[in-house]
Design a protein around this motif. Structure first.
Motif, PDB file in Angstrom:
ATOM      1  N   UNK A 130     -14.987   4.704   0.716  1.00  0.00           N
ATOM      2  CA  UNK A 130     -16.371   5.070   0.417  1.00  0.00           C
ATOM      3  C   UNK A 130     -17.194   5.272   1.683  1.00  0.00           C
ATOM      4  N   UNK A 131     -16.751   4.691   2.784  1.00  0.00           N
ATOM      5  CA  UNK A 131     -17.446   4.865   4.058  1.00  0.00           C
ATOM      6  C   UNK A 131     -16.923   6.067   4.835  1.00  0.00           C
ATOM      7  N   UNK A 132     -15.960   6.801   4.242  1.00  0.00           N
ATOM      8  CA  UNK A 132     -15.449   8.010   4.877  1.00  0.00           C
ATOM      9  C   UNK A 132     -14.259   7.810   5.800  1.00  0.00           C
ATOM     10  N   UNK A 133     -13.754   6.594   5.895  1.00  0.00           N
ATOM     11  CA  UNK A 133     -12.602   6.320   6.760  1.00  0.00           C
ATOM     12  C   UNK A 133     -11.309   6.646   6.023  1.00  0.00           C
ATOM     13  N   UNK A 134     -10.305   7.070   6.752  1.00  0.00           N
ATOM     14  CA  UNK A 134      -8.988   7.328   6.186  1.00  0.00           C
ATOM     15  C   UNK A 134      -8.206   6.012   6.165  1.00  0.00           C
ATOM     16  N   UNK A 135      -7.691   5.643   4.987  1.00  0.00           N
ATOM     17  CA  UNK A 135      -6.968   4.384   4.815  1.00  0.00           C
ATOM     18  C   UNK A 135      -5.578   4.682   4.270  1.00  0.00           C
ATOM     19  N   UNK A 136      -4.547   4.084   4.896  1.00  0.00           N
ATOM     20  CA  UNK A 136      -3.160   4.260   4.461  1.00  0.00           C
ATOM     21  C   UNK A 136      -2.622   2.917   3.995  1.00  0.00           C
ATOM     22  N   UNK A 137      -2.032   2.923   2.795  1.00  0.00           N
ATOM     23  CA  UNK A 137      -1.490   1.699   2.205  1.00  0.00           C
ATOM     24  C   UNK A 137      -0.102   1.982   1.632  1.00  0.00           C
ATOM     25  N   UNK A 138       0.737   0.939   1.464  1.00  0.00           N
ATOM     26  CA  UNK A 138       2.047   1.131   0.846  1.00  0.00           C
ATOM     27  C   UNK A 138       1.920   1.624  -0.592  1.00  0.00           C
ATOM     28  N   UNK A 139       2.907   2.405  -1.017  1.00  0.00           N
ATOM     29  CA  UNK A 139       2.913   2.971  -2.359  1.00  0.00           C
ATOM     30  C   UNK A 139       4.174   2.509  -3.084  1.00  0.00           C
ATOM     31  N   UNK A 140       4.021   2.198  -4.382  1.00  0.00           N
ATOM     32  CA  UNK A 140       5.162   1.762  -5.181  1.00  0.00           C
ATOM     33  C   UNK A 140       5.071   2.388  -6.571  1.00  0.00           C
ATOM     34  N   UNK A 141       6.218   2.809  -7.092  1.00  0.00           N
ATOM     35  CA  UNK A 141       6.328   3.250  -8.472  1.00  0.00           C
ATOM     36  C   UNK A 141       6.835   2.062  -9.274  1.00  0.00           C
ATOM     37  N   UNK A 142       5.961   1.468 -10.082  1.00  0.00           N
ATOM     38  CA  UNK A 142       6.314   0.262 -10.830  1.00  0.00           C
ATOM     39  C   UNK A 142       7.080   0.635 -12.094  1.00  0.00           C
ATOM     40  N   UNK A 143       8.210  -0.004 -12.268  1.00  0.00           N
ATOM     41  CA  UNK A 143       8.990   0.177 -13.488  1.00  0.00           C
ATOM     42  C   UNK A 143       8.607  -0.856 -14.535  1.00  0.00           C
ATOM     43  N   UNK A 144       8.294  -2.066 -14.070  1.00  0.00           N
ATOM     44  CA  UNK A 144       7.902  -3.157 -14.958  1.00  0.00           C
ATOM     45  C   UNK A 144       6.686  -3.844 -14.377  1.00  0.00           C
ATOM     46  N   UNK A 145       5.703  -4.120 -15.227  1.00  0.00           N
ATOM     47  CA  UNK A 145       4.537  -4.921 -14.840  1.00  0.00           C
ATOM     48  C   UNK A 145       4.315  -5.943 -15.940  1.00  0.00           C
TER      49      UNK A 145
END
Length: 148
Positions: A130-145
């Motif tokens: 929201x402040x305009x900064x670029x943020x990179x985070x890990x990504x996961x495709x969840x099969x079970x939650x």
């Protein structure tokens, strides 16, 4: 997994199902009840998942991409929901590290839900804060939650 077909003379669905014996890797006959098979597959998948440190995954995402992972945390934001999938940001419960989660399932989750999830690591996701900064985070495709 080994499959042995016995006495199949016609190709009907019922005949194939009723005349099939399934074996495990030790040649023991296994239950062919579909609910038991699904539960076994889920348990096998969950047992194949490992816990990784957030910093290691973020530092070397390509090293973890495609690996089965387990995460525990709190849903901090549900970004999108359709009848086919939902996308969430989940914070690791022990710290404020956020992961991007895509889930193709029929359960509905909302902000602040505590969850356990098992899925496949898929590199990183970059977004603009929201402040305009670029943020990179890990990504996961969840099969079970599982809701906690």
């Amino acid at each position: 997994n080994y499959i042995k077909f016995e006495n199949i003379f016609s190709g009907t669905k019922d005949n194939i199902i009723n005349n099939t014996t399934y074996y495990d890797t030790n040649y023991n006959i296994i239950d062919t009840n579909i609910n038991v098979l699904k539960a076994n597959a889920e348990n096998d998948y969950k047992n194949s998942c490992e816990s990784y440190t957030y910093k290691d995954v973020l530092r070397n995402p390509e090293q973890y991409s495609g690996k089965n992972a387990y995460w525990f945390g709190k849903v901090v934001q549900v970004v999108e929901k359709t009848s086919y999938y939902s996308i969430h940001y989940v914070n690791d419960y022990m710290c404020s590290d956020t992961i991007y989660v895509t889930y193709y399932g029929n359960q509905s989750f909302i902000d602040d839900d505590m969850v356990k999830l098992w899925g496949t690591m898929a590199g990183t996701e970059t977004y603009t804060s929201v402040l305009g900064a670029s943020v990179t985070i890990p990504k996961v495709y969840a099969l079970y939650i599982d809701l906690q």
